[in-house]
Design a protein around this motif. Structure first.
Motif, short mmCIF file in Angstrom:
data_model
loop_
_atom_site.label_atom_id
_atom_site.label_comp_id
_atom_site.label_asym_id
_atom_site.label_seq_id
_atom_site.Cartn_x
_atom_site.Cartn_y
_atom_site.Cartn_z
N VAL A 14 29.03 49.69 38.92
CA VAL A 14 30.09 49.71 37.91
C VAL A 14 31.45 49.81 38.59
N ARG A 15 31.74 48.83 39.44
CA ARG A 15 32.98 48.86 40.19
C ARG A 15 34.10 48.11 39.47
N ASN A 16 35.30 48.53 39.75
CA ASN A 16 36.50 47.93 39.18
C ASN A 16 36.64 46.48 39.64
N ILE A 17 37.19 45.62 38.77
CA ILE A 17 37.29 44.20 39.12
C ILE A 17 38.51 43.57 38.48
N SER A 18 39.13 42.65 39.20
CA SER A 18 40.18 41.78 38.66
C SER A 18 39.81 40.35 39.03
N LEU A 19 39.93 39.45 38.07
CA LEU A 19 39.60 38.04 38.30
C LEU A 19 40.73 37.16 37.78
N GLU A 20 41.26 36.29 38.63
CA GLU A 20 42.19 35.25 38.19
C GLU A 20 41.50 33.93 38.46
N LEU A 21 41.08 33.27 37.37
CA LEU A 21 40.19 32.12 37.50
C LEU A 21 40.89 30.83 37.06
N GLY A 22 40.14 29.93 36.49
CA GLY A 22 40.65 28.59 36.25
C GLY A 22 41.53 28.46 35.03
N GLY A 23 42.06 27.27 34.87
CA GLY A 23 42.88 26.97 33.71
C GLY A 23 42.77 25.50 33.33
N LYS A 24 43.06 25.24 32.09
CA LYS A 24 43.20 23.86 31.59
C LYS A 24 44.38 23.91 30.61
N SER A 25 45.54 24.17 31.17
CA SER A 25 46.69 24.58 30.38
C SER A 25 47.35 23.42 29.65
N PRO A 26 47.82 23.67 28.42
CA PRO A 26 48.50 22.63 27.65
C PRO A 26 50.01 22.67 27.84
N ILE A 27 50.65 21.53 27.68
CA ILE A 27 52.10 21.44 27.58
C ILE A 27 52.41 20.69 26.29
N LEU A 28 53.12 21.34 25.39
CA LEU A 28 53.38 20.82 24.06
C LEU A 28 54.81 20.28 24.00
N VAL A 29 54.97 19.03 23.61
CA VAL A 29 56.29 18.41 23.45
C VAL A 29 56.49 18.13 21.97
N LEU A 30 57.39 18.90 21.34
CA LEU A 30 57.61 18.78 19.90
C LEU A 30 58.57 17.64 19.59
N ALA A 46 29.93 43.04 41.18
CA ALA A 46 30.65 44.27 40.85
C ALA A 46 29.92 45.11 39.81
N ALA A 47 29.03 44.50 39.06
CA ALA A 47 28.30 45.25 38.03
C ALA A 47 27.43 46.34 38.64
N GLU A 48 26.90 46.08 39.82
CA GLU A 48 26.09 47.10 40.48
C GLU A 48 27.02 48.18 41.01
N ASP A 90 35.51 49.96 46.38
CA ASP A 90 35.69 50.52 45.04
C ASP A 90 36.18 49.51 44.02
N LYS A 91 36.87 48.48 44.48
CA LYS A 91 37.41 47.47 43.58
C LYS A 91 37.39 46.11 44.28
N LEU A 92 37.15 45.07 43.47
CA LEU A 92 37.20 43.70 43.95
C LEU A 92 38.27 42.94 43.18
N SER A 93 39.09 42.20 43.90
CA SER A 93 40.07 41.33 43.26
C SER A 93 39.89 39.93 43.83
N PHE A 94 39.64 38.98 42.95
CA PHE A 94 39.30 37.62 43.37
C PHE A 94 40.14 36.62 42.61
#
Length: 482
Positions: A246-262, A242-244, A224-228
């Motif tokens: 219309v199933r529930n989905i959660s996705l935690e994918l990539g990042g290119k996160s910034p760190i700001l030094v003021l 999951a589109a077929e 019923d649901k996919l979490s990846f």
């Protein structure tokens, strides 16, 4: 050689019809120390069938009794802490201290959702405020159903806890596929379930790779649901599957996160936070703050401080207490990072410290920590997720320029802001497009606080009440007051 030859389905260790074996490698010793007999689509089908059969009784059990099982998971993990830390270090390559963080966060997550499961039962049937006379409206929250969970290799125990704990708290039943690269720590979860009186079929674990297990799980009509959690490339495949239906989905994918030094930041403290944000776990962190955006007034002194700290990092055996950084988790990931280092050479990037110029341990899948400065925004290293100990920096002249540069990315998982004036840092942080933003802090992750990203960093949230809500369906009963 330790062999894992069975799947955990319906509270039984089941022999798989699949005959393919997957090697489990120690990335420091560069040797195979276990083998997993990979499952096949028939194992997925059996696990889904078991989960479907167990669902009604598990839901009917109620949140308070489900909470007791979650608490038992936490206590069982805590009792095996030293063993699992060493196993994680050997399987993953992370230093022992880092393995301890992974395990302790997982334990905290099970405890947190044990409390939330009890809360869930208490609020079932609560009334909705409205102005319609003679009408009663009530809210119930039901489990989504059978969920398929797929986790990555960089933080095996904690990323699985972020999914398993709220799913069980909500009353869902589970078919769980851990990464084939690091299956050993998560095998402990099946062992804990087997040793407890967890009802049959509530938690099922099937070993295998993406083609053998991941793909059949994502297309199975009984899920019923996919979490990846994982790469964007695989996440898109999961989303299409999951589109077929219309199933529930959660996705935690990539990042290119910034760190700001003021420009009012303390350079020494800022350097410590920058180091923690990118070099922890050899940079194999989805939220790694791999884009350094520093005010030009502090750039020279900050790069000097970072260079000194990079020189002091001790590479070596992850099981040794004196080791600061272990190897990459696999030869495949080491080679992927090395390709980016080659691109940096082709692009002529300016290195403050270059991995290719540092002496490495005699064995192990090591990449030395690397820092580039004045990296063009067109560079692949500035734009793409490297998933290794590589930091790219650029200088700016104002807070506005820092915000604009930080937001100029399709990713939006996390960010850090460092400043002397905390309120100023919060104002800048509020302007950033990211799911988690740390202010004058290392990357503290709390079970109570949500986790997830903007843009292509994913869909949905884990942790906190938002993580529980991902596994619930809201139901309203509306009718006469009497």
């Amino acid at each position: 050689m330790h062999q894992l030859t069975r799947q955990f389905i319906d509270n039984q260790w089941v022999e798989s019809a699949g005959r393919r074996r997957l090697a489990v490698t120690d990335p420091y010793r560069q040797e195979t120390f276990a083998e997993v007999t990979a499952g096949d689509p028939a194992d997925v089908d059996a696990a889904v069938t078991a989960a479907r059969r167990a669902l009604p009784a598990w839901q009917a059990l109620g949140g308070t009794r489900r909470a007791a099982y979650l608490s038992a998971f936490a206590e069982a993990l805590a009792a095996r802490r030293d063993e699992l830390m060493r196993l994680s270090s050997r399987n993953n390559g992370k230093a022992l201290a880092e393995a301890g963080v992974d395990l302790d966060d997982a334990i905290a997550c099970y405890r947190y959702y044990a409390a939330r499961a009890a809360d869930l039962e208490a609020r079932q049937g609560r009334r909705v405020d409205h102005g319609a006379e003679g009408i009663r409206a009530q809210v119930y929250e039901d489990p989504v159903g059978v969920v398929g969970l797929i986790t990555p290799w960089n933080f095996p125990l904690v990323t699985s806890a972020w999914k398993i704990a709220p799913a069980l708290a909500a009353g869902c039943t589970i078919v769980f596929k851990p990464s084939e690269v690091t299956p050993l720590p998560e095998q402990a979860l099946a062992e804990i379930a087997a040793a407890s009186d967890l009802p049959a079929g509530v938690l099922n674990l099937v070993h295998g790779d993406g083609d053998g297990i991941g793909a059949p799980l994502t297309v199975h009509p009984g899920v019923d649901k996919l979490s990846f959690t994982g790469s964007n490339a695989v996440g898109e495949k999961v989303m299409r599957a999951a589109a077929e239906g219309v199933r529930n989905i959660s996705l935690e994918l990539g990042g290119k996160s910034p760190i700001l030094v003021l420009d009012d930041a303390d350079v020494e403290r800022a350097a410590d936070w920058v180091m923690a944000g990118i070099y922890f776990n050899s940079g194999q962190v989805c939220s790694a703050t791999s884009r350094l955006i520093v005010h030009e007034a502090l750039a020279e002194s900050l790069y000097a401080a970072l260079g000194e700290r990079l020189d002091a990092i001790r590479l070596g055996d992850p099981l040794a207490d004196e080791t600061d950084m272990g190897p990459m988790t696999s030869s495949r990931q080491r080679e992927a990072v090395e390709r980016y280092l080659a691109v940096a050479g082709e692009e002529g990037l300016v290195a403050v410290r270059d991995a290719r110029h540092r002496r490495l341990p005699a064995r192990g899948e090591f990449v030395a920590p690397t820092l580039y400065r004045d990296v063009p925004v067109e560079s692949r290293l500035w734009r793409e997720e490297i998933f290794g100990p590589v930091l790219c920096g650029r200088s700016v002249s104002s807070d506005e320029a820092a915000i604009e540069l930080a937001n100029a990315s399709p990713f939006g998982l996390a960010a850090t802001v460092i400043a002397g004036d905390v309120e100023r840092a919060r104002r800048v942080g509020r302007a950033l497009r990211a799911g988690s933003i740390w202010v004058n802090s290392e990357q503290l992750v709390l079970p109570e606080a949500g986790w997830g990203g903007f843009g292509i960093s994913g869909i949905g949230r884990e942790l906190g009440p938002w993580g529980l809500a991902e596994y619930l369906e809201v139901k309203h009963l509306i009718g006469p007051a009497d």
